[in-house]
Each structure stands twice: as structure tokens, then as C-alpha cells.
Design an enzyme around this catalytic site. Sequence first.
Site, PDB file in Angstrom:
ATOM      1  N   TRP A 102       0.836  -1.207   0.000  1.00  0.00           N
ATOM      2  CA  TRP A 102       0.000   0.000   0.000  1.00  0.00           C
ATOM      3  C   TRP A 102       0.863   1.245   0.000  1.00  0.00           C
ATOM      4  O   TRP A 102       0.549   2.222  -0.680  1.00  0.00           O
ATOM      5  CB  TRP A 102      -0.974  -0.029   1.181  1.00  0.00           C
ATOM      6  CG  TRP A 102      -1.887  -1.210   1.112  1.00  0.00           C
ATOM      7  CD1 TRP A 102      -1.982  -2.233   2.016  1.00  0.00           C
ATOM      8  CD2 TRP A 102      -2.818  -1.526   0.063  1.00  0.00           C
ATOM      9  NE1 TRP A 102      -2.910  -3.144   1.591  1.00  0.00           N
ATOM     10  CE2 TRP A 102      -3.434  -2.741   0.408  1.00  0.00           C
ATOM     11  CE3 TRP A 102      -3.184  -0.894  -1.126  1.00  0.00           C
ATOM     12  CZ2 TRP A 102      -4.394  -3.348  -0.411  1.00  0.00           C
ATOM     13  CZ3 TRP A 102      -4.137  -1.490  -1.936  1.00  0.00           C
ATOM     14  CH2 TRP A 102      -4.737  -2.702  -1.570  1.00  0.00           C
ATOM     15  N   ASP A 169      -1.646   6.635   6.513  1.00  0.00           N
ATOM     16  CA  ASP A 169      -2.660   5.679   6.074  1.00  0.00           C
ATOM     17  C   ASP A 169      -2.875   4.731   7.248  1.00  0.00           C
ATOM     18  O   ASP A 169      -2.009   3.926   7.574  1.00  0.00           O
ATOM     19  CB  ASP A 169      -2.143   4.927   4.836  1.00  0.00           C
ATOM     20  CG  ASP A 169      -3.107   3.828   4.367  1.00  0.00           C
ATOM     21  OD1 ASP A 169      -4.154   3.615   5.022  1.00  0.00           O
ATOM     22  OD2 ASP A 169      -2.791   3.189   3.340  1.00  0.00           O
ATOM     23  N   LYS A 193     -11.686  -2.271   6.832  1.00  0.00           N
ATOM     24  CA  LYS A 193     -10.839  -3.132   7.651  1.00  0.00           C
ATOM     25  C   LYS A 193     -11.343  -3.138   9.099  1.00  0.00           C
ATOM     26  O   LYS A 193     -11.611  -4.182   9.651  1.00  0.00           O
ATOM     27  CB  LYS A 193      -9.374  -2.686   7.608  1.00  0.00           C
ATOM     28  CG  LYS A 193      -8.803  -2.476   6.204  1.00  0.00           C
ATOM     29  CD  LYS A 193      -8.575  -3.779   5.471  1.00  0.00           C
ATOM     30  CE  LYS A 193      -8.303  -3.642   3.969  1.00  0.00           C
ATOM     31  NZ  LYS A 193      -7.363  -2.642   3.540  1.00  0.00           N
TER      32      LYS A 193
HETATM   33  C1  LIG Z   1      -6.756  -2.197   2.175  1.00  0.00           C
HETATM   34  C2  LIG Z   1      -5.786  -1.094   2.293  1.00  0.00           C
HETATM   35  C3  LIG Z   1      -5.706  -0.065   1.345  1.00  0.00           C
HETATM   36  C4  LIG Z   1      -6.570  -0.041   0.105  1.00  0.00           C
HETATM   37  O1  LIG Z   1      -7.858   0.298   0.460  1.00  0.00           O
HETATM   38  P1  LIG Z   1      -9.009   0.494  -0.641  1.00  0.00           P
HETATM   39  O2  LIG Z   1     -10.096   1.096   0.190  1.00  0.00           O
HETATM   40  O3  LIG Z   1      -9.330  -0.857  -1.175  1.00  0.00           O
HETATM   41  O4  LIG Z   1      -8.516   1.423  -1.680  1.00  0.00           O
HETATM   42  C5  LIG Z   1      -4.794   0.940   1.547  1.00  0.00           C
HETATM   43  N1  LIG Z   1      -3.989   0.955   2.630  1.00  0.00           N
HETATM   44  C6  LIG Z   1      -4.029  -0.021   3.557  1.00  0.00           C
HETATM   45  C7  LIG Z   1      -3.109   0.031   4.736  1.00  0.00           C
HETATM   46  C8  LIG Z   1      -4.932  -1.072   3.416  1.00  0.00           C
HETATM   47  O5  LIG Z   1      -4.971  -2.049   4.337  1.00  0.00           O
END
Ligand SMILES: *Cc1c(COP(=O)(O)O)cnc(C)c1O
Length: 357
Positions: A102, A169, A193
Amino acid sequence: MSKIHNFSAGPAILPQVAIDNSIEALKDFAETGLSLITVSHRAKEFVAVMDQAVANAKELFGIGDDYDVIFIQGGASTQFCMVPFNLLPINGKAAYLNTGTWATNAIKEAEKLGNVEVVASSEESNFNFIPKNYSIPNDAAYFHITTNNTIYGTELHEDLDVNVPLIADMSSDIYSRPVDVSKYDLIYAGAQKNIGPAGTTMVIVKKGILGKTGRNIPTMLNYETHIKKESMFNTPPVFPIFVVNETFKWLKSIGGVEEIYKLNKAKAQLLYNEIDNNPLFKGTAAVEDRSIMNVTFVLKNDSLDADFLDYCKNANISGIKGHRSVGGFRASLYNALPIESVQALVDVMQAFSQKFG
Ligand SMILES: *Cc1c(COP(=O)(O)O)cnc(C)c1O
């Protein structure tokens, strides 16, 4: 339906009460006689949900009036470009820490808009640790980190103190532990998540940081658009936002992030303990960087992988297969996962080693 232990990495387990209340709202939303997904987002009942979601988001993290909270669409992946659009000045520079897939995707998007310095990376060791000793150029507009690396099972356990504005993030560990939000200029998280279903992304933005890049930002990618209209510039994803708010209500009811952090640590310890003591298994992440949300591990003899997955299936354990880039297994222990599910997995690992050890 028999109880399934849901270890999915995302979309992932949610509190049952949040699901039940959402089902109810799909049938009859706030006693309107209408389904949540058929009423105007401008209806006072939905505006109240949005206001509550923002208030709960702030309360759970102790966020003051110096930050805005918005719920938008496009997933965390859209944040990879929104962050540089809004915060990386034309001809400016941004610093990134590369700790996984990511983070790599975030870097790629920023590179399309400007100068990016990757201050450190653990790519050469398949991202099994988080780099520690690096320096961030003082002229970087911001430093971007991924607090929890969902795929590789590593996590930053503390809020960093850095010399430039910090952007995180937090998609896969938001609200899993107390966070000192004042150390961050911006935090984002896809809901699917740890806080809700797919379809909305929460963004926490410090006031006063926007409008300084000299860029002509597409309207929908401009944080100011969504902040000014309180996440109602266009039709918001009403259903995911409703579920997120129900998840926040559940988290408050069990004592908030302080309490869930204790429980999350206990769950992770129970599983890591088994991984370290069971002769058939081993962890893949550096011990000091092990995630309490996503636990990655392998069988020392990977020809037994399919047998172990069968054992798990027979014990109603779901979502345990590892991401293809790490292999083996990944158990995601998000907030809503009860410790009983972790115990069920540990029991299976023990039974498995009795048979195959
Ligand atoms: C799953 C995830 C993403 C991507 O998320 P989307 O909503 O599918 O774009 C980005 N960063 C992290 C840390 C993730 O776990």
C-alpha cells in the site's frame, strides 16, 4: 447458521450489533417507515447520522476543533492521489516510508504529481520489518507513513515525532489503539478493515493545511470541497456511513480505544505465543514490528498448507489464507473479532501439530 470465526483481512468482521441495527435500518430507518437506502441524504434523520458519525469519530480519538473529519468515497487508494494533490506544492517534495504494497502504491501516485523521496524501504526483505533509522529532508512538504501493513503483518506501535507534517494511512489499524492525533496533519482510512463496510473512507484533516499547493485540484479530489459541505457535496455513501456510526457506538459502549487496545494486545499475544511455541509454525514479521491487527505466519513445511486450511475449515475458521505476496497464513484480529475466535485458531494449531508434528 453455525458460528464462523471470521479472520478476513478486509472486508472484515464487524460487531454483530452494528450488523443487526443496520439490517433494521434497511427495513425501517429511524422510524421513517422507509429504508435507509431509499431516503434522501438531506433528510434530517440521515443528516443526524452523519453528524453523529463525525462526533463519535472525534470523541473516540479525542480530536479537537482544530481538525475536520469527512467521510468520502474512492477507498484508501484514492487518498494516495488526494494527499499529494492537496498537500504537495508544485515543484515541492514529499517524503515517504516504504513499508509494503500500500505504501508502494501511495508512492507511485505521489510520483505522478511531484518530487518524491523514499527515505527508507524494507522491500528487499519482503517488507518483513519497519525501517527505523532514516532522516527526512527538512524541505519535504510532508512525510507519509502506513501505520499498519495489512499484507505483511508489520505495524508502527507508536506515533512518530518527525520534523515535517505527518500523514498516515491507518486503514487497517484505525481505532485499534489510542492515537495522539495532534501529531498528524492528516489521517485516512478505508472503512472496510476496522470500522465498517467497503464504500467510505474517513479522513481527519488538520485545519489550516489546505490551499497552499498552487494546484488546480479537481473538485472531487479537493478536501476543501468535502469539508465545506460536511461530506454532502455530492451524495454520500449513506449505508456504509450508517454502519460506521453503529460500529463507533459499539466501540464506545465497550469502553473506547483504551479498552479495545487491551483486548487487541491480548488477542495478538495469544496467537503469537502459539506461533512461537508450536514447532510446526513460524511468524514472518520481525518480532518488534509485529502487527496486533494482521498476524502473518507460515508452516515450516509448506507442503502441509492445504491440510492446515482443511483443519481450519472444519473448525469454522474462515479467511486465514495468506496474501499471495507472503504466502502461508494471515489471521486478521480486527476490533470486532472476539478472543474466543483466536482461541479457536490456537486450538486448531495445537491439534494440527499433534497430528503432523
Ligand atoms: C486495504 C488497504 C488499502 C486499500 O484500500 P481500498 O479502500 O481498497 O482502496 C490501503 N492501505 C491499507 C493500509 C490497506 O490495508
